[in-house]
Design an enzyme around this catalytic site. Structure first.
Site, short mmCIF file in Angstrom:
data_model
loop_
_atom_site.label_atom_id
_atom_site.label_comp_id
_atom_site.label_asym_id
_atom_site.label_seq_id
_atom_site.Cartn_x
_atom_site.Cartn_y
_atom_site.Cartn_z
N TYR A 127 20.99 -6.90 -64.23
CA TYR A 127 21.55 -6.57 -65.54
C TYR A 127 20.72 -5.45 -66.20
O TYR A 127 21.22 -4.71 -67.04
CB TYR A 127 21.45 -7.78 -66.49
CG TYR A 127 22.43 -8.93 -66.28
CD1 TYR A 127 23.41 -8.91 -65.30
CD2 TYR A 127 22.35 -10.06 -67.10
CE1 TYR A 127 24.28 -9.98 -65.14
CE2 TYR A 127 23.22 -11.12 -66.95
CZ TYR A 127 24.19 -11.08 -65.97
OH TYR A 127 25.04 -12.15 -65.84
N GLY A 128 19.44 -5.41 -65.85
CA GLY A 128 18.45 -4.66 -66.62
C GLY A 128 18.66 -3.17 -66.73
O GLY A 128 18.13 -2.54 -67.64
N ASN A 177 15.68 -12.75 -69.89
CA ASN A 177 15.28 -12.02 -71.11
C ASN A 177 16.31 -10.96 -71.46
O ASN A 177 16.63 -10.74 -72.64
CB ASN A 177 13.93 -11.33 -70.90
CG ASN A 177 12.80 -12.31 -70.69
OD1 ASN A 177 12.07 -12.64 -71.60
ND2 ASN A 177 12.66 -12.81 -69.47
N THR A 178 16.86 -10.30 -70.45
CA THR A 178 17.79 -9.19 -70.69
C THR A 178 19.06 -9.70 -71.35
O THR A 178 19.53 -9.14 -72.36
CB THR A 178 18.11 -8.48 -69.36
OG1 THR A 178 16.89 -8.20 -68.67
CG2 THR A 178 18.87 -7.20 -69.59
N GLU A 233 15.55 -10.67 -55.56
CA GLU A 233 16.90 -11.08 -55.12
C GLU A 233 16.96 -11.19 -53.59
O GLU A 233 17.77 -11.93 -53.05
CB GLU A 233 17.95 -10.08 -55.61
CG GLU A 233 18.28 -10.21 -57.10
CD GLU A 233 18.95 -11.52 -57.46
OE1 GLU A 233 19.95 -11.88 -56.83
OE2 GLU A 233 18.45 -12.21 -58.38
N HIS A 261 12.62 -13.04 -63.23
CA HIS A 261 12.40 -12.78 -61.80
C HIS A 261 10.91 -12.60 -61.48
O HIS A 261 10.46 -12.94 -60.40
CB HIS A 261 13.13 -11.50 -61.38
CG HIS A 261 14.60 -11.67 -61.14
ND1 HIS A 261 15.50 -11.82 -62.16
CD2 HIS A 261 15.33 -11.68 -59.98
CE1 HIS A 261 16.73 -11.93 -61.65
NE2 HIS A 261 16.64 -11.84 -60.33
N1 DGL Z 1 15.89 -12.02 -64.87
C1 DGL Z 1 16.27 -11.17 -65.88
C2 DGL Z 1 15.37 -11.12 -67.07
O1 DGL Z 1 14.70 -12.09 -67.36
C3 DGL Z 1 17.05 -9.93 -65.66
C4 DGL Z 1 16.88 -9.20 -64.43
C5 DGL Z 1 17.96 -8.15 -64.24
O2 DGL Z 1 19.04 -8.54 -63.83
O3 DGL Z 1 17.70 -6.99 -64.47
O4 DGL Z 1 15.31 -10.13 -67.74
#
Ligand code: DGL
Length: 273
Positions: free
Chosen positions: A47-48, A79-80, A156, A190
């Site tokens: 997602y980041g 977090n994202t 991942e 992650h």
């Molecule tokens: N695990 C995610 C976080 O805590 C997001 C990682 C991602 O998909 O960029 O931000």
């Protein structure tokens, strides 16, 4: 007569991928009798580096799925997704939503050198939430924000300590060490799986803050306050029942099963989202 409050509905936990398993691990430790339903949105990770609209849409779709499964609480183990979508999710979710954002406040309280490094995705670091935390605590310590593209992809693939992962960690951590950081915030779920590899780069003196335990404690409090907690045993006591763990992924299922089994520490089946 002692009444045991048996759980009837699961707690839903989600992340863009497998990173939130680090939070799930702490939830399982804190709530051994609860049924847990984990969604890894790996088909859409990371997602980041995506635009906020995309993260909004994915978070909403996953939360709607969890509500449809009858969960009694949702944990955004990402977090994202939190910094982008938590307010919107809380505005319509019929169950408590527990979320996570980088642990900058505790880090500022702990640092002795006065320099804190924050490791997170680009989206998290660019968010108003992180700007607010930096404004609030930035006068007490120097806060260095370090985006870490590529690390989520390594986790991942469960490549937690190979040459490519070590090279990325060296690239991201060396400038923080050179500027005197003695406290590091893991601002992406992650990265908890890279704890040992990070430790190998920064040495034993640096404090590494992983907020997963705090998220699990907040969940225990929220579910308890809503009157829906399973029996939480006293320290050392046997749980009333062993909660079930279910895993769902939007990614390739064979790969998801391999990686989740490895990170979870036992062979698990993964169903399609
Ligand atoms: N695990 C995610 C976080 O805590 C997001 C990682 C991602 O998909 O960029 O931000």
């Amino acid at each position: 007569m002692s009444v045991i409050n048996l759980p009837t509905t699961p707690i839903g936990v989600f992340d863009s991928g497998v990173g939130g398993l680090s939070v799930l691990r702490e939830i399982r430790r804190a709530m051994p009798s609860e049924d847990l339903l984990y969604v890894a949105d790996s088909g859409h990770a990371p997602y980041g580096d995506r635009p906020s609209d995309y993260i909004h849409d994915r978070s909403k779709a996953v939360a709607e799925y969890l509500v449809g499964q009858g969960v009694k609480a949702i944990v955004i183990a990402c977090n994202t997704a939190t910094v982008v979508a938590v307010e919107e999710l809380r505005s319509w979710c019929p169950v408590p939503v527990v979320a996570m954002e980088p642990a900058i406040k505790p880090a500022v309280g702990i640092t002795r050198s006065g320099v804190v490094g924050v490791l997170a995705t680009s989206q998290t670091l660019a968010s108003p939430s992180v700007a607010r935390l930096c404004n609030e605590y930035g006068s007490a310590a120097r806060i260095l924000l370090q985006a870490c593209p590529g690390l989520v992809e390594q986790v991942e693939r469960a490549e937690l300590d190979n040459a490519a992962t070590r090279a990325l960690l060296n690239e991201y951590l060396s400038p923080l060490m050179a500027r005197g950081a003695d406290t590091l915030v893991l601002g992406c779920s992650h990265y908890a799986f890279l704890h040992d590899a990070i430790r190998a780069v920064v040495g034993g003196e640096v404090t590494i803050i992983d907020p997963s335990g705090a998220v699990a404690r907040e969940l225990v409090r929220r579910v308890g306050a809503a009157g829906g907690a399973a029996d939480v045993p006293e320290a050392g006591a046997e749980p009333a029942r062993a909660g079930e763990d279910r895993f769902v992924s939007s990614g390739d299922l064979a790969q998801a099963s391999l990686v989740i089994s490895r990170l979870w520490g036992r062979k698990v089946e993964v169903a399609a989202l």
